[in-house]
Design an enzyme around this catalytic site. Structure first.
Site, PDB file in Angstrom:
ATOM      1  N   ARG A 126      21.735 -27.009  23.311  1.00 13.86           N
ATOM      2  CA  ARG A 126      22.404 -26.639  22.064  1.00 13.86           C
ATOM      3  C   ARG A 126      22.316 -27.645  20.925  1.00 13.86           C
ATOM      4  O   ARG A 126      22.716 -27.343  19.806  1.00 13.86           O
ATOM      5  CB  ARG A 126      23.888 -26.336  22.359  1.00 13.86           C
ATOM      6  CG  ARG A 126      24.080 -25.033  23.064  1.00 13.86           C
ATOM      7  CD  ARG A 126      25.546 -24.755  23.281  1.00 13.86           C
ATOM      8  NE  ARG A 126      26.054 -25.282  24.530  1.00 13.86           N
ATOM      9  CZ  ARG A 126      27.340 -25.401  24.816  1.00 13.86           C
ATOM     10  NH1 ARG A 126      28.245 -25.078  23.919  1.00 13.86           N
ATOM     11  NH2 ARG A 126      27.735 -25.852  25.987  1.00 13.86           N
ATOM     12  N   GLU A 180      14.195 -24.898  35.428  1.00  9.84           N
ATOM     13  CA  GLU A 180      14.309 -23.434  35.464  1.00  9.84           C
ATOM     14  C   GLU A 180      13.093 -22.822  36.144  1.00  9.84           C
ATOM     15  O   GLU A 180      13.206 -21.883  36.931  1.00  9.84           O
ATOM     16  CB  GLU A 180      14.389 -22.868  34.036  1.00  9.84           C
ATOM     17  CG  GLU A 180      15.546 -23.355  33.221  1.00  9.84           C
ATOM     18  CD  GLU A 180      15.572 -22.653  31.859  1.00  9.84           C
ATOM     19  OE1 GLU A 180      14.974 -23.197  30.904  1.00  9.84           O
ATOM     20  OE2 GLU A 180      16.153 -21.563  31.762  1.00  9.84           O
ATOM     21  N   CYS A 198      24.454 -23.206  27.947  1.00 14.70           N
ATOM     22  CA  CYS A 198      23.171 -23.707  27.461  1.00 14.70           C
ATOM     23  C   CYS A 198      23.199 -25.216  27.263  1.00 14.70           C
ATOM     24  O   CYS A 198      24.040 -25.751  26.527  1.00 14.70           O
ATOM     25  CB  CYS A 198      22.812 -23.014  26.145  1.00 14.70           C
ATOM     26  SG  CYS A 198      21.290 -23.643  25.421  1.00 14.70           S
ATOM     27  N   TRP A 215      12.899 -23.133  24.307  1.00 12.69           N
ATOM     28  CA  TRP A 215      11.792 -23.492  25.194  1.00 12.69           C
ATOM     29  C   TRP A 215      12.380 -23.737  26.582  1.00 12.69           C
ATOM     30  O   TRP A 215      13.600 -23.853  26.748  1.00 12.69           O
ATOM     31  CB  TRP A 215      11.041 -24.729  24.689  1.00 12.69           C
ATOM     32  CG  TRP A 215      11.954 -25.862  24.315  1.00 12.69           C
ATOM     33  CD1 TRP A 215      12.468 -26.818  25.134  1.00 12.69           C
ATOM     34  CD2 TRP A 215      12.468 -26.147  23.001  1.00 12.69           C
ATOM     35  NE1 TRP A 215      13.270 -27.679  24.424  1.00 12.69           N
ATOM     36  CE2 TRP A 215      13.292 -27.290  23.110  1.00 12.69           C
ATOM     37  CE3 TRP A 215      12.311 -25.539  21.741  1.00 12.69           C
ATOM     38  CZ2 TRP A 215      13.961 -27.836  22.016  1.00 12.69           C
ATOM     39  CZ3 TRP A 215      12.983 -26.091  20.660  1.00 12.69           C
ATOM     40  CH2 TRP A 215      13.790 -27.231  20.806  1.00 12.69           C
TER      41      TRP A 215
HETATM   42  N1  ARG Z   1      16.281 -19.335  33.410  1.00 11.96           N
HETATM   43  C1  ARG Z   1      15.542 -18.337  32.681  1.00 11.96           C
HETATM   44  C2  ARG Z   1      14.119 -18.275  33.208  1.00 11.96           C
HETATM   45  O1  ARG Z   1      13.766 -19.016  34.068  1.00 11.96           O
HETATM   46  C3  ARG Z   1      15.512 -18.625  31.205  1.00 11.96           C
HETATM   47  C4  ARG Z   1      16.869 -18.762  30.537  1.00 11.96           C
HETATM   48  C5  ARG Z   1      16.804 -19.330  29.139  1.00 11.96           C
HETATM   49  N2  ARG Z   1      16.234 -20.650  29.137  1.00 11.96           N
HETATM   50  C6  ARG Z   1      15.942 -21.378  28.060  1.00 11.96           C
HETATM   51  N3  ARG Z   1      15.389 -22.535  28.245  1.00 11.96           N
HETATM   52  N4  ARG Z   1      16.209 -20.970  26.844  1.00 11.96           N
HETATM   53  O2  ARG Z   1      13.311 -17.517  32.747  1.00 11.96           O
END
Ligand code: ARG
Length: 383
Positions: free
Chosen positions: A69, A244, A66, A239
């Site tokens: 953090r 991602e 992560c 968030w």
């Molecule tokens: N990579 C995942 C997604 O696209 C989420 C993983 C957790 N990500 C976060 N920012 N807490 O749905």
């Protein structure tokens, strides 16, 4: 059996000692005695709320993959260990979604349900990988409508009686199993699901692509381990980081695979091999997602800011005398990696407790392949 009780006592001692030390509390010996006695009688022990809260926060601090953090101390820990029925669990999940969404000002939150009993199936199980996810509908010809990553779970939901609308963004039901009874399906009311339509600040055609994404990623298939106690139902969220959604969920060829469409709309020749059309499309896609989340007032961090924050986290941890463990391949953003500081670092990647681990899916619980893979992977846990 005896060995596992001994192991639990050792893990409990390590955790309780850490908790008393970091919090600067006195009376650790008394608490250790209590825990040892409880384990001797019941083969498990119960965390106080304060221990649970500390344990969940430190599990986030210890999550090697992560990048977010820095904010581990702000985690809101909701204790729902008292709940037993799937209806009660669903209500708590709706509360989690509402609290975490907070009209776009996302709050990092974890809701913790009953701990796994020793040598018995978990009391509460959430089958979904995340509370809010879009279905992947496999078509007879092989094409997929929606998110290809969710095809298997979508089939599981359909076997349990769910239908869906066959759109590219059908929110899946929440599948909750209490004890060993058959799981129940619940649909999240639309009013609870904050979603962001994706548009581009300059390309008007972008909106017509019909892309949207949900505001809050709430991971619900990981096991929280604190001092040897396993909480398999402990959904948590932060968030999103821009990459991602834009680079991976929309950009990956094995996900929504949007790069060819976007490049064509930009007038690029996608047959030309070395023209960098994927790179140009990725940049516009990232810009669109960033712009849309900002416009909707929904928290989202870009990868440059996230990298700076992570470097700051490493710094503050080191100042506390703690070494940071991190998984480089996960910390480094997939897009413009070398322009971020984290790309140029190395870290040890030791897994320390408390932490979050992968579990294999509930519907494959006895699948020997999944079990074997889990045993080889330090990020997996199995009882
Ligand atoms: N990579 C995942 C997604 O696209 C989420 C993983 C957790 N990500 C976060 N920012 N807490 O749905």
């Amino acid at each position: 059996m005896i060995a596992s009780v001994d192991k639990l006592i050792t893990q409990a001692e390590e955790f309780i000692t850490l908790y008393y030390r970091e919090k600067g509390l006195t009376g650790v010996e008394k608490r250790l005695d209590e825990v040892r006695k409880e384990v001797a009688f019941t083969e498990t022990y119960t965390h106080t709320y304060d221990e649970l809260e500390f344990g969940a926060k430190v599990a986030w601090r210890n999550s090697n993959r992560c990048i977010g953090r820095l904010f581990w101390k702000t985690l809101k820990v909701i204790d729902k260990r008292c709940l037993s029925t799937s209806d009660e669990v669903f209500e708590a999940l709706l509360n989690h979604i509402g609290y975490a969404s907070n009209e776009g000002k996302i709050r990092s939150t974890i809701t913790i349900f009953k701990a796994n009993p020793k040598n018995q199936p978990p009391k509460v199980r959430i089958w979904n990988p995340q509370l809010i996810r879009y279905a992947g509908h496999q078509q007879p010809g092989g094409a997929i409508i929606g998110d290809p990553a969710l095809v298997e779970f979508t089939q599981v939901c359909k076997k349990l009686g769910w239908k869906g609308q066959s759109t590219a963004f059908d929110v899946l039901p929440v599948v909750i199993q209490a004890g060993e009874s058959t799981p129940n399906l619940y649909s999240i009311p639309a009013s609870h699901i904050l979603e962001i339509p994706i548009e581009h600040p300059k390309f008007t055609w972008f909106r017509v692509l019909g892309l949207r994404w949900h505001a809050v990623p709430i991971i619900s298939n990981m096991v929280l381990e604190i001092g040897g106690v396993h909480y398999n139902a402990a959904p948590f969220n932060g968030w999103y980081m821009l990459n991602e959604i834009a680079s991976r969920n929309f950009g990956d060829a094995t996900r929504y695979n949007m790069l060819p469409t976007i490049a064509q709309n930009m007038g690029l020749d996608i047959q030309a091999k070395h023209s960098l059309w994927q790179d140009r499309a990725l940049l516009e896609l990232n810009e669109a997602v960033l712009y849309s989340y900002k416009k909707s007032g929904v928290s989202l961090v870009d990868h440059h800011t996230a990298s700076d924050q992570f470097m700051h986290f490493v710094d503050t941890e080191n100042k506390q005398g703690r070494e940071v463990n991190a998984d480089w391949a996960w910390i480094t953003p997939p897009f413009s990696a070398s322009a971020t500081q984290v790309f140029h670092q190395e870290w040890p990647n030791k897994v320390v407790s408390p932490n979050f681990y992968y579990d294999f899916p509930a519907w494959q619980k006895n699948g020997s392949l999944a079990l074997q893979q889990a045993k080889k992977c330090p990020f997996h846990i199995y009882d």
